[in-house]
Design an enzyme around this catalytic site. Structure first.
Site, PDB file in Angstrom:
ATOM      1  N   ALA A 167     -13.456 -16.321 -54.813  1.00 64.45           N
ATOM      2  CA  ALA A 167     -13.305 -15.250 -55.803  1.00 64.45           C
ATOM      3  C   ALA A 167     -14.443 -15.428 -56.807  1.00 64.45           C
ATOM      4  O   ALA A 167     -14.993 -16.530 -56.956  1.00 64.45           O
ATOM      5  CB  ALA A 167     -11.952 -15.377 -56.490  1.00 64.45           C
ATOM      6  N   GLY A 200     -11.273 -18.094 -52.250  1.00 58.64           N
ATOM      7  CA  GLY A 200     -10.937 -16.755 -51.764  1.00 58.64           C
ATOM      8  C   GLY A 200     -11.624 -16.412 -50.455  1.00 58.64           C
ATOM      9  O   GLY A 200     -11.120 -15.585 -49.685  1.00 58.64           O
ATOM     10  N   GLU A 255      -9.479 -17.830 -47.917  1.00 59.17           N
ATOM     11  CA  GLU A 255      -8.249 -17.015 -47.890  1.00 59.17           C
ATOM     12  C   GLU A 255      -8.484 -15.677 -47.188  1.00 59.17           C
ATOM     13  O   GLU A 255      -7.605 -15.192 -46.463  1.00 59.17           O
ATOM     14  CB  GLU A 255      -7.762 -16.805 -49.329  1.00 59.17           C
ATOM     15  CG  GLU A 255      -7.251 -18.109 -49.926  1.00 59.17           C
ATOM     16  CD  GLU A 255      -7.017 -18.053 -51.429  1.00 59.17           C
ATOM     17  OE1 GLU A 255      -7.902 -17.544 -52.160  1.00 59.17           O
ATOM     18  OE2 GLU A 255      -5.958 -18.495 -51.873  1.00 59.17           O
ATOM     19  N   GLU A 313     -10.135 -24.724 -55.566  1.00 61.02           N
ATOM     20  CA  GLU A 313      -9.692 -24.192 -56.862  1.00 61.02           C
ATOM     21  C   GLU A 313      -9.269 -25.282 -57.834  1.00 61.02           C
ATOM     22  O   GLU A 313      -9.429 -25.133 -59.046  1.00 61.02           O
ATOM     23  CB  GLU A 313      -8.544 -23.192 -56.669  1.00 61.02           C
ATOM     24  CG  GLU A 313      -8.947 -21.879 -55.998  1.00 61.02           C
ATOM     25  CD  GLU A 313      -8.876 -21.928 -54.468  1.00 61.02           C
ATOM     26  OE1 GLU A 313      -8.764 -23.040 -53.892  1.00 61.02           O
ATOM     27  OE2 GLU A 313      -8.955 -20.849 -53.854  1.00 61.02           O
TER      28      GLU A 313
END
Ligand code: CAA
Length: 294
Positions: free
Chosen positions: A99, A143, A146, A166
């Site tokens: 992200a 992300g 993911e 993270e």
């Protein structure tokens, strides 16, 4: 047919998408400008939609605008009756490095909660019924990992780098990593990866069952494999393919008994399709089935 699809579908800008691959295999290819800023979309083979993340300066970091474009492209492929399978890929160096940390840094609880930050990421897992293959080269972190895990099949290079780092940023996975990675590799290994933020290689992804295929080459070879598989999937009855994806996904949510019953009901339902008759008649007559997709 192929020429028509190519002219309707799009590639934009030039992040070395498939041009080299296509010139090597000698396929006709044409492109038109796309409105997207952060992704490229192409149809490398009939029935196959390809989304290439193209934000090289940020290693394909998944900002909200990037995801908006991914979702838009997915919806277009989902609506397109000629598309039977979708591939999501990135660059040689990065599938996606996570992200967008710079977008997230200033967020507050209130803004993240009120705006349901990254909820649109779930579009792929919740609404896309056609099969999606992640072709991962380079970094698939946070992300990015993911996003790959949200896809139905992962292919990667042996040198790809997966991870959920993270914890190093003072946070946790937010795009489903704690759930999907755990289902993929088991609790102990997922705990270790998420609590230490340690990366794992494409080779390990293959050994652990995260990736269905590990390619000992670069992005070009990887894409070649992903396209071959997408083409195979796209060559089958689209209604049967949707049903197959749906029942496999149910295995992640239902008990074994419920899942087996669900599968049986869908299996029964497919006797109501034209393609079941076409497929079984063609087998008996030793002919190639011509699917109606009905
Ligand atoms: N967000 C925003 N920008 C990013 C980014 C990210 N996730 N990852 C890389 N970039 C940017 C860098 O800031 C840099 O930009 P500038 O040139 O403007 O400084 C550019 O991409 C190139 O990155 P590096 O110079 O760091 O490249 P490198 O080759 O030295 O390192 C890397 C590559 C190891 C992947 C490193 O970039 C990195 O660690 N990135 C962050 C990975 C990460 O922590 N991801 C998880 C994000 S949190 C998350 O995803 C939450 C969630 O679950 C939803």
């Amino acid at each position: 047919m192929f020429a028509r699809r190519c002219s309707r579908l799009v590639a934009s800008k030039t992040a070395v998408p498939l041009t080299s691959y296509l010139s090597r295999v000698g396929r006709p290819y044409s492109s038109a400008a796309s409105a997207y800023e952060n992704i490229l979309t192409e149809t490398p083979k009939p029935g196959v939609g390809l989304i290439t993340l193209n934000r090289p300066k940020a290693l394909n970091a998944l900002s909200s605008p990037v995801f908006k474009e991914i979702n838009d492209a997915l919806s277009k492929y989902e609506e397109d009756k000629d598309i039977g399978a979708i591939i999501i890929t990135g660059s040689e160096k990065a599938f996606a490095a996570g992200a967008d940390i710079k977008e997230m840094a200033p967020l507050t609880f209130s803004s993240a909660f009120s705006n349901n930050f990254i909820a649109p990421w779930s579009h792929l897992a919740n609404n896309v019924r056609k099969p999606v293959i992640a072709a991962v080269s380079g970094y698939a972190l946070g992300g990015g990992c993911e996003l790959a895990l949200m896809c139905d099949i992962i292919y990667c290079t042996s040198k790809a780098t997966f991870g959920q780092p993270e914890i190093k940023l003072g946070t946790i996975p937010g795009g489903g990593g704690s759930q999907r990675l755990t289902r993929a590799v088991g609790k102990s290994r997922a705990m270790e990866l998420i609590l230490t933020g340690k990366n794992f290689s494409g080779k390990e992804a293959g050994e652990w069952g995260v990736a269905a295929k590990v390619v000992d080459g670069g992005k070009e070879e990887l894409l070649e494999e992903a396209i071959k598989t997408a083409e195979t999937i796209a060559s089958y009855s689209k209604v049967a393919v949707l049903a197959a994806k749906e029942v496999v996904n149910k295995s992640q949510e239902l008990s074994l008994k419920e899942g087996v019953e669900y599968e049986r009901r869908i299996f029964h339902a497919l006797f109501g399709t034209r393609d079941q008759k076409i497929g079984m008649t063609a087998f008996a007559e030793k002919k190639k089935p011509e699917w109606s997709n009905e």
